[in-house]
Design an enzyme around this catalytic site. Structure first.
Site, short mmCIF file in Angstrom:
data_model
loop_
_atom_site.label_atom_id
_atom_site.label_comp_id
_atom_site.label_asym_id
_atom_site.label_seq_id
_atom_site.Cartn_x
_atom_site.Cartn_y
_atom_site.Cartn_z
CG ASP A 36 -0.19 -0.11 2.56
OD1 ASP A 36 1.16 -0.16 2.23
OD2 ASP A 36 -0.90 -0.24 3.35
CG HIS B 255 3.53 0.08 4.82
ND1 HIS B 255 2.59 -0.68 4.97
CD2 HIS B 255 4.88 -0.37 4.54
CE1 HIS B 255 3.13 -2.04 5.05
NE2 HIS B 255 4.57 -1.86 4.93
CD GLU C 162 -0.06 0.59 7.37
OE1 GLU C 162 -0.05 0.67 6.05
OE2 GLU C 162 -0.02 -0.22 7.86
#
Ligand code: PGA
Length: 242
Positions: free
Chosen positions: A136, A138, A143
């Protein structure tokens, strides 16, 4: 940004080790920002071999790790402190007293995070920050969200991250739900950043992070603004790049 393409994860590890070797040779007491996960393992194996071969020496090197699970002690086999001991520190001459990892068992989370930033500052800042990248986007445990967190802080883990990391635990339920991580600002303050991405499953996020718009929904994208960032990708992770 400097993009280096390697044929395999092993070659990516060797190229990353060349960069580490140069920094350690220039400054034997340098500060390494270190990371956990599968991606850095070929690099760590290479560094261990190079010290054995007398090419580098870790006796004066200092290190600061990116992150740690909340609630796990340093001797828990899935803690990031344990990972670092097993995969690097126990096999090189680094003084354990010169290595820092956020304290997963801190009673006062806020004070521990503030103290972590202070410890990094007292070391004189990070000379090279090693990063992997999450599916994602990160970096550390930063995040996707609506802003770029500045400093070391506590985070709730996304389900995609807990799912990705459950392979190391007996079940998903045992994967901690929170962690401590350097902020995106802490990472950006490092004098040099080295991100390694290997495997086909990282191809899409590599393209998005380094060739798409810079936005906090893709945390790694901010690295496009770092003055000295090197990205090492293997063929599979580079497969969607032109
Ligand atoms: P990985 O993790 O190296 O195990 O793929 C990278 C990350 O989540 O930052």
């Amino acid at each position: 940004m400097k993009l280096i393409k390697a044929a395999t994860p092993a070659e990516a590890g060797k190229l990353a080790a060349d960069i580490f070797e140069e920094i350690i040779r220039k400054n034997p007491a340098c500060v390494l920002g270190l990371a956990t996960g599968s991606t850095p393992l070929p690099l760590y194996r290479e560094l261990i071999e190079r010290e054995k071969a007398g090419k580098i020496n870790f006796a004066q090197v200092r290190s600061a790790n990116l992150d740690e699970y909340k609630g796990l002690s340093g001797d828990h086999p899935q803690s990031y402190r344990y990972f670092m001991q097993e995969n690097l520190f126990n096999h090189i001459s680094i003084d354990p007293a010169n290595t820092i990892v956020p304290d997963g068992l801190a009673e006062d989370a806020e004070a521990m995070c503030a103290d972590y930033e202070k410890k990094i500052a007292d070391m004189g800042g990070v000379d090279i920050q090693l990063l992997g990248i999450g599916h994602d986007g990160h970096i550390g445990f930063n995040e996707p969200c609506d802003h770029f967190p500045a400093v070391t802080h506590e985070v709730e883990l996304e389900e995609i991250t807990r799912e990705a990391n459950k392979r190391f635990f007996a079940s998903l339920d045992e994967v901690p739900t929170a962690a401590y991580t350097m902020g995106v600002g802490t990472v950006m303050a490092a004098r040099k950043v080295l991100l390694i991405a290997t495997g086909k499953d990282k191809a899409e996020i590599v393209k998005k992070s380094f060739f798409g718009p810079v936005k906090p929904e893709v945390p790694a994208s901010i690295l496009q603004f770092h003055p000295d960032v090197t990205v090492i990708v293997d063929e599979a992770a580079a497969s969607l790049l032109d």
